[in-house]
Enzyme design. Structure first.
Site, short mmCIF file in Angstrom:
data_model
loop_
_atom_site.label_atom_id
_atom_site.label_comp_id
_atom_site.label_asym_id
_atom_site.label_seq_id
_atom_site.Cartn_x
_atom_site.Cartn_y
_atom_site.Cartn_z
N GLU A 43 0.71 -1.45 0.32
CA GLU A 43 -0.24 0.31 -0.19
C GLU A 43 0.83 0.84 0.35
O GLU A 43 1.54 1.37 1.09
CB GLU A 43 -1.19 -0.05 1.43
CG GLU A 43 -1.91 -0.97 1.28
CD GLU A 43 -2.63 -1.35 0.20
OE1 GLU A 43 -2.61 -0.48 -0.47
OE2 GLU A 43 -3.97 -2.61 -0.54
N CYS A 78 -2.05 9.60 1.50
CA CYS A 78 -1.39 8.86 0.47
C CYS A 78 -2.60 8.66 -0.47
O CYS A 78 -2.30 9.21 -1.86
CB CYS A 78 -0.79 7.10 0.31
SG CYS A 78 -2.40 6.26 1.26
#
Length: 476
Positions: free
Chosen positions: A250, A284
């Site tokens: 991730e 993110c």
């Protein structure tokens, strides 16, 4: 307040081995507490303990795994204030946001508790031709084995939870490396797990350690899966070294958000303010690139900049603070430099851009060259970039004009355009009527291209942490 010092957890036990790691208050810069730091020898012992404990973890019945997770939910709820304050100090997260992350920690363990008793197999019809007559297949899910987890600094509680909770549900032992800048939340998770008598001895270790000492998390063959959340460069380098084990990554993004001409401007601004500047943009899936239809661009820009300028910056322990410090002064200097570079290349700073230590003002820019770091790379800070568009399909192409592909947001009321975005955007998730920064903890979450590999979200993480085992029965 934080304790004076915290142990690491080795083979389910707290170890006050040293106080080598200073954890700072990210707003004041002062040392807030000290944490024990693990070396390669300790990591090796943790992996050996996880391997030894795996049969006992596998043998736990689903209801016993559920009971462990329910214990965690209860204790996290009881310790919610403590967890929130710790998060505010170690991560510099505004206290309202810190409380929100504690809520998500609890949600994530609740979801895992529910999923722990729903890990099912299936009956497979094998009689596809005459030669298979009388054969029947059945599958079940079995734990993949000891897992290696590396979690980041920006969501120290919830992103650790997205690894730990599904591992327990799936019946996997694990070794977790929390970010050395923000280890306290993960260590409190360890403290709660250590209370639970059902958890097999040695089934978990939580070890803050230096990057130099962490190679075993990636390379050791006793670990059967690596799950990493962090920067793209580090993540792909770890995958290259991981050998035979499956890897879940991730990673980063420079998320785009389209605001079409039929959007409710007030609603879009309300949501984008949160998506772009929540936690000082250190997410993110923070809104970084904003594509706004030219028919509403001027109105949107004026109102948006006014709202951004009004955001309250300061002490994250203050309930009114929206913008707290970045994780370090070095990171704030990096993004300040990117903003200056973009400005020198012809971009306009509409507001913000100034830095004081680790505090960087909420910044809005326009006319940013697409090859500037501020646009092409992951800002990971309080920056959003405006640009107008006339043609919707061209805007979709612009969203795809990135090496990243995590999530995208689309503000439109046109169902055709919503489906077109879902069809053509090269991202892991398309969010209609909201920002790409939106996430709920049971959904499949992850990216494509340089943004990662695999999906989190409890049920989807359990898929990675289990293997399918087939049994074939022949009836003569």
């Amino acid at each position: 307040m934080l304790k004076d010092s915290y142990p690491y957890y080795l083979a389910s036990e707290p170890c006050f081995a040293n106080t080598d790691l200073d954890v700072t208050n990210k707003y004041t810069g002062e040392v807030a507490t000290k944490v024990a730091l693990a070396d390669a020898q300790v990591i090796d012992k943790a992996i050996a303990a996880a391997e030894k404990a795996q049969p006992a973890m596998t043998a736990l019945a689903p209801y016993e795994r559920q009971a462990i997770l329910e214990h965690c939910v209860k204790r996290f709820t009881e310790r919610a204030d403590e967890l929130g304050k710790a998060l505010c100090i170690e991560a510099g997260k505004p206290i309202k946001d810190a409380k929100g992350e504690v809520g998500r920690l609890i949600d994530t363990f609740k979801i895992a508790a529910e999923e722990s008793v729903r890990i099912n197999g299936e009956v497979v019809n094998l009689e596809i031709s005459a030669r298979a007559k009388g054969y029947q297949g059945m599958t079940k899910k079995v734990p993949i084995g000891p897992c290696s987890f590396i979690s980041p600094f920006n969501f120290p509680l919830n992103l650790a939870a997205h690894k730990v909770a599904p591992a327990i549900a799936a019946g996997c032992t694990f070794v977790l490396k929390p970010a050395s800048r923000t280890p306290i939340g993960a260590l409190i998770i360890g403290e709660v797990l250590a209370e639970c008598e059902l958890m097999p001895k040695g089934a978990f270790s939580i070890l803050p350690c230096s990057r130099d000492g962490a190679d075993l998390f990636t390379t050791d063959e006793r670990l059967k899966l690596l799950s990493f959340t962090g920067s793209p460069d580090v993540g792909w380098a770890l995958k290259a070294k991981a050998g035979k084990k499956p890897v879940v990554l991730e990673l980063g993004g420079n998320a785009a958000c389209i605001v079409d001409e039929d959007a409710d401007i007030s609603d879009a601004i309300d949501r984008i303010i949160v998506g772009a500047y929540y936690q000082s943009g250190q997410s993110c899936i923070s809104v970084q690139r904003l594509l706004v239809h030219s028919a509403i661009y001027d109105e949107f820009k004026s109102r948006y900049v006014e709202r951004v300028e009004a955001l309250v910056s300061g002490d994250p322990s203050d309930e009114d603070t929206f913008i707290g410090p970045m994780i370090s002064e070095g990171e704030a200097k990096r993004l300040e430099g990117w903003i200056k570079d973009a400005k020198e290349a012809g971009a306009s700073v509409l507001c913000g851009g100034e830095r004081d230590g680790a505090m960087l003002q909420a910044t809005v820019m326009e006319n940013v060259s697409k090859d500037c770091d501020a646009s092409a790379e992951e800002a990971f800070g309080p920056l959003s970039i405006l640009q107008p568009f006339d043609d919707y399909d061209s805007a979709l192409e612009e969203v795809n004009n990135s090496r990243y592909g995590l999530q995208a947001g689309i503000f439109t009321r046109d169902i055709y355009k919503a489906h077109k975005a879902w069809d053509v955007l090269e991202v892991g998730g398309v969010v209609i009527g909201d920002v790409p920064s939106w996430r709920v903890d049971n959904m499949p979450y992850g990216g494509v291209k340089d943004s990662g590999l695999g999906r989190e979200g409890i049920r989807y993480a359990i898929e990675d942490m289990t293997e399918t085992r087939l049994m074939v029965i022949r009836t003569p």
